[in-house]
Design an enzyme around this catalytic site. Sequence first.
Site, PDB file in Angstrom:
ATOM      1  N   LEU A  51      87.269  36.309 -27.073  1.00  0.00           N
ATOM      2  CA  LEU A  51      86.329  36.361 -27.876  1.00  0.00           C
ATOM      3  C   LEU A  51      86.737  35.367 -29.019  1.00  0.00           C
ATOM      4  O   LEU A  51      87.798  35.293 -29.336  1.00  0.00           O
ATOM      5  CB  LEU A  51      86.270  37.560 -28.547  1.00  0.00           C
ATOM      6  CG  LEU A  51      84.985  38.052 -29.740  1.00  0.00           C
ATOM      7  CD1 LEU A  51      83.559  37.499 -29.082  1.00  0.00           C
ATOM      8  CD2 LEU A  51      84.872  39.234 -30.283  1.00  0.00           C
ATOM      9  N   ASP A  52      85.650  34.433 -29.172  1.00  0.00           N
ATOM     10  CA  ASP A  52      86.097  33.286 -30.101  1.00  0.00           C
ATOM     11  C   ASP A  52      86.800  33.676 -31.457  1.00  0.00           C
ATOM     12  O   ASP A  52      86.487  34.851 -32.018  1.00  0.00           O
ATOM     13  CB  ASP A  52      84.888  32.381 -30.630  1.00  0.00           C
ATOM     14  CG  ASP A  52      84.524  31.607 -29.258  1.00  0.00           C
ATOM     15  OD1 ASP A  52      85.339  31.283 -28.421  1.00  0.00           O
ATOM     16  OD2 ASP A  52      83.190  31.045 -29.023  1.00  0.00           O
ATOM     17  N   ARG A  53      87.776  32.861 -31.819  1.00  0.00           N
ATOM     18  CA  ARG A  53      88.389  32.933 -33.357  1.00  0.00           C
ATOM     19  C   ARG A  53      87.416  33.500 -34.309  1.00  0.00           C
ATOM     20  O   ARG A  53      87.628  34.209 -35.214  1.00  0.00           O
ATOM     21  CB  ARG A  53      89.270  32.000 -33.780  1.00  0.00           C
ATOM     22  CG  ARG A  53      90.167  32.162 -34.921  1.00  0.00           C
ATOM     23  CD  ARG A  53      90.723  30.960 -35.446  1.00  0.00           C
ATOM     24  NE  ARG A  53      91.584  30.149 -34.372  1.00  0.00           N
ATOM     25  CZ  ARG A  53      92.840  30.561 -34.235  1.00  0.00           C
ATOM     26  NH1 ARG A  53      93.384  31.339 -35.178  1.00  0.00           N
ATOM     27  NH2 ARG A  53      93.742  29.943 -33.572  1.00  0.00           N
ATOM     28  N   ALA A  55      84.377  34.620 -33.984  1.00  0.00           N
ATOM     29  CA  ALA A  55      83.641  35.778 -33.765  1.00  0.00           C
ATOM     30  C   ALA A  55      84.466  37.112 -34.162  1.00  0.00           C
ATOM     31  O   ALA A  55      85.767  37.057 -34.071  1.00  0.00           O
ATOM     32  CB  ALA A  55      83.010  35.747 -32.404  1.00  0.00           C
ATOM     33  N   ARG A 192      77.381  30.369 -28.847  1.00  0.00           N
ATOM     34  CA  ARG A 192      77.231  28.987 -29.827  1.00  0.00           C
ATOM     35  C   ARG A 192      76.719  27.885 -29.257  1.00  0.00           C
ATOM     36  O   ARG A 192      75.981  27.178 -29.888  1.00  0.00           O
ATOM     37  CB  ARG A 192      78.749  28.652 -30.267  1.00  0.00           C
ATOM     38  CG  ARG A 192      79.590  28.564 -29.305  1.00  0.00           C
ATOM     39  CD  ARG A 192      81.063  28.449 -29.882  1.00  0.00           C
ATOM     40  NE  ARG A 192      82.014  28.826 -28.926  1.00  0.00           N
ATOM     41  CZ  ARG A 192      82.826  27.835 -28.355  1.00  0.00           C
ATOM     42  NH1 ARG A 192      82.079  26.446 -28.791  1.00  0.00           N
ATOM     43  NH2 ARG A 192      83.611  27.838 -27.538  1.00  0.00           N
TER      44      ARG A 192
END
Length: 309
Positions: A51-53, A55, A192
């Site tokens: 999970l993206d930083r 997010a 995104r």
Amino acid sequence: MNRSDLLENPRTQTESGFLLIHKPVGMTSSDLVVTVRKKLGFKKVGHTGTLDRAASGLMILPIGSCTSFSSVFLEKEKSYEAWVKPGESTDSGDKEGEILESLSKEQTETWFQEHQEKLRNLFEQVPTWETQEAPEVSALKVNGRRRSDLFREGVALVPVVRKIKIYRYELGKFSPESISFQIRVSAGTYIRKIVMDISDRIGFPLRLEKLVRTSIGKLNLNQADSYESLLDGKIKIHPPETILDFPTVEVPDTEVRNVLNGRKIKLEWIPVNEFLLVSPEEEILAWCKKEEHGIHELDYKYLRVFPKN
């Protein structure tokens, strides 16, 4: 079970199950795994997809022998709530990236007044999308290196196009200040990048302002422990039978030892595809898969056997 119990309990090193944690913004998935190891004392901790930083949201962390099931969750559908910032774009599509274009509040409002219907139409077409080109700033690997690192070094990257499916989509707030939507997508879909593609199609800067992952498969964010609970050591270990979707086949006591030794036993029935063999006490003994075109009681194979400690 609190932190002190975990650290003092000899079962800590052999406990198996799953942690459901609400990852905060600003932390990578790997950072969360390291924190779990340090705070709870588990040596064997995995995760089931990054999970993206930038997010936040649901992370499923398997511990002990349950790390064998990490890949199971990679192909699960995932749900998100997203907030978009009009008037600014970055190379990553979120606020972590380098700014490519930034408009003033007045410029953004003027453009929005003139083109909002066209922009709304593009957002409303998202459920029809069937393919997506992965963003250049991503954790995908090229010859062992992250695409994002290669992109930052100026290396030309070959486009990676994937099939995607949008299962549910609802457009919410729509204004010059913020655009929001809720979405449920197939595995590997970048939220995104959806925003980046809309921005490219209309020629107006957009980026993600906030992204929250609200579910993975059947598991929801409201089932997760907070990051603060993790730091306090007050976190729930979910038994695998409450997390995994596999059907189970009970093995009689007389055959348990054979299963644990990796010997196949005759089964009265074999579920479609993958399943679990469990003891009369409902302890998971083995993870199995039905052989293709199998019709007999031995037409299955072991994917993983879980010997008793």
